[in-house]
Design a protein around this motif. Sequence first.
Motif, PDB file in Angstrom:
ATOM      1  N   LYS A  66       0.829  -1.209   0.000  1.00 46.07           N
ATOM      2  CA  LYS A  66       0.000   0.000   0.000  1.00 46.07           C
ATOM      3  C   LYS A  66       0.862   1.258   0.000  1.00 46.07           C
ATOM      4  O   LYS A  66       0.551   2.242  -0.671  1.00 46.07           O
ATOM      5  CB  LYS A  66      -0.921   0.000   1.222  1.00 46.07           C
ATOM      6  CG  LYS A  66      -2.086  -0.965   1.115  1.00 46.07           C
ATOM      7  CD  LYS A  66      -2.945  -0.933   2.376  1.00 46.07           C
ATOM      8  CE  LYS A  66      -4.085  -1.940   2.287  1.00 46.07           C
ATOM      9  NZ  LYS A  66      -4.880  -1.977   3.539  1.00 46.07           N
ATOM     10  N   SER A  67       1.959   1.213   0.755  1.00 46.29           N
ATOM     11  CA  SER A  67       2.868   2.355   0.798  1.00 46.29           C
ATOM     12  C   SER A  67       3.523   2.570  -0.563  1.00 46.29           C
ATOM     13  O   SER A  67       3.657   3.714  -1.021  1.00 46.29           O
ATOM     14  CB  SER A  67       3.932   2.134   1.879  1.00 46.29           C
ATOM     15  OG  SER A  67       4.764   3.263   2.003  1.00 46.29           O
ATOM     16  N   THR A  70       1.131   4.355  -2.821  1.00 44.31           N
ATOM     17  CA  THR A  70       0.921   5.794  -2.589  1.00 44.31           C
ATOM     18  C   THR A  70       1.915   6.627  -3.393  1.00 44.31           C
ATOM     19  O   THR A  70       1.606   7.760  -3.781  1.00 44.31           O
ATOM     20  CB  THR A  70       1.066   6.147  -1.094  1.00 44.31           C
ATOM     21  OG1 THR A  70       2.398   5.853  -0.653  1.00 44.31           O
ATOM     22  CG2 THR A  70       0.066   5.392  -0.238  1.00 44.31           C
ATOM     23  N   TYR A  71       3.114   6.072  -3.642  1.00 43.78           N
ATOM     24  CA  TYR A  71       4.115   6.772  -4.450  1.00 43.78           C
ATOM     25  C   TYR A  71       3.977   6.460  -5.940  1.00 43.78           C
ATOM     26  O   TYR A  71       4.486   7.221  -6.768  1.00 43.78           O
ATOM     27  CB  TYR A  71       5.519   6.381  -3.996  1.00 43.78           C
ATOM     28  CG  TYR A  71       5.882   6.866  -2.619  1.00 43.78           C
ATOM     29  CD1 TYR A  71       6.176   8.206  -2.375  1.00 43.78           C
ATOM     30  CD2 TYR A  71       5.929   5.977  -1.542  1.00 43.78           C
ATOM     31  CE1 TYR A  71       6.515   8.653  -1.108  1.00 43.78           C
ATOM     32  CE2 TYR A  71       6.276   6.420  -0.266  1.00 43.78           C
ATOM     33  CZ  TYR A  71       6.560   7.748  -0.061  1.00 43.78           C
ATOM     34  OH  TYR A  71       6.897   8.195   1.204  1.00 43.78           O
ATOM     35  N   LYS A  73       0.938   5.330  -8.015  1.00 40.36           N
ATOM     36  CA  LYS A  73      -0.480   4.985  -8.217  1.00 40.36           C
ATOM     37  C   LYS A  73      -0.730   4.299  -9.550  1.00 40.36           C
ATOM     38  O   LYS A  73      -1.641   3.481  -9.674  1.00 40.36           O
ATOM     39  CB  LYS A  73      -1.342   6.244  -8.096  1.00 40.36           C
ATOM     40  CG  LYS A  73      -1.393   6.828  -6.695  1.00 40.36           C
ATOM     41  CD  LYS A  73      -2.287   8.052  -6.636  1.00 40.36           C
ATOM     42  CE  LYS A  73      -2.428   8.576  -5.202  1.00 40.36           C
ATOM     43  NZ  LYS A  73      -1.136   8.935  -4.604  1.00 40.36           N
TER      44      LYS A  73
END
Length: 236
Positions: A66-67, A70-71, A73
Amino acid sequence: MFGKIHEIYSSISGEGISQGIPTVFVRFAGCSLRCGKTENRALWCDTPYALGPYQGESLSISSILKSIETYDKDHGFQILLTGGEPLEGKNRDMSVAIAQSIFQFRNANGKPYPASRVETNGSEKITLDPFFVFTMDYKLPGSGMEERMDAENFEILEKRHNSLDEIKFVVRDRIDFERSIEVIREQKIQTNILYSPVHGEVDAKELVEWIKIDNPPKCRLSLQIHKVLWGNQKGV
């Protein structure tokens, strides 16, 4: 499954054949090598803050993915697993799980860079897995760590025959460079070869002259462009 992660961030790849590519970095905590730390010389590790196995945060694979998203997409960045050492101890299982997940998704959806790049120190055994590409160090005498190198990795690289794999020699002095030439000849290395100077101990221009004379196959000088742009900052 949980792993010790020191940091996750986006930047550009700073060195090697992927230099300049937008990249999400996943930095693992923990490495048992102490490169450059000899009786009369200092540690040269770029990331001493990530050497200890307890210096990271314990994260699940789902939270790591998920992290990363975030960078990235649109799933278009290179993914780079680094450290510390991403293949040491429990880090290996986490690296495999992350890379497998990314590989399966990107192949199924036609996304670039399906294989995650792993920066590994040469003491841990690499694999034939297609979901990895490797930047593998070979530690030369100036590092004080050459005896920790796993020579079987050269055979695995040959079997992989992956045009994106690379071997990195970090050169401290002329002795190191001459030893690198011996290793290349002894192992009949055909993989991409990177040469990087130890900052403050050998001039990059001098290293270029040595490279020009011996001209090992598929070699290139690799300077750390992220340090040119941002200095020794973290997370860039």
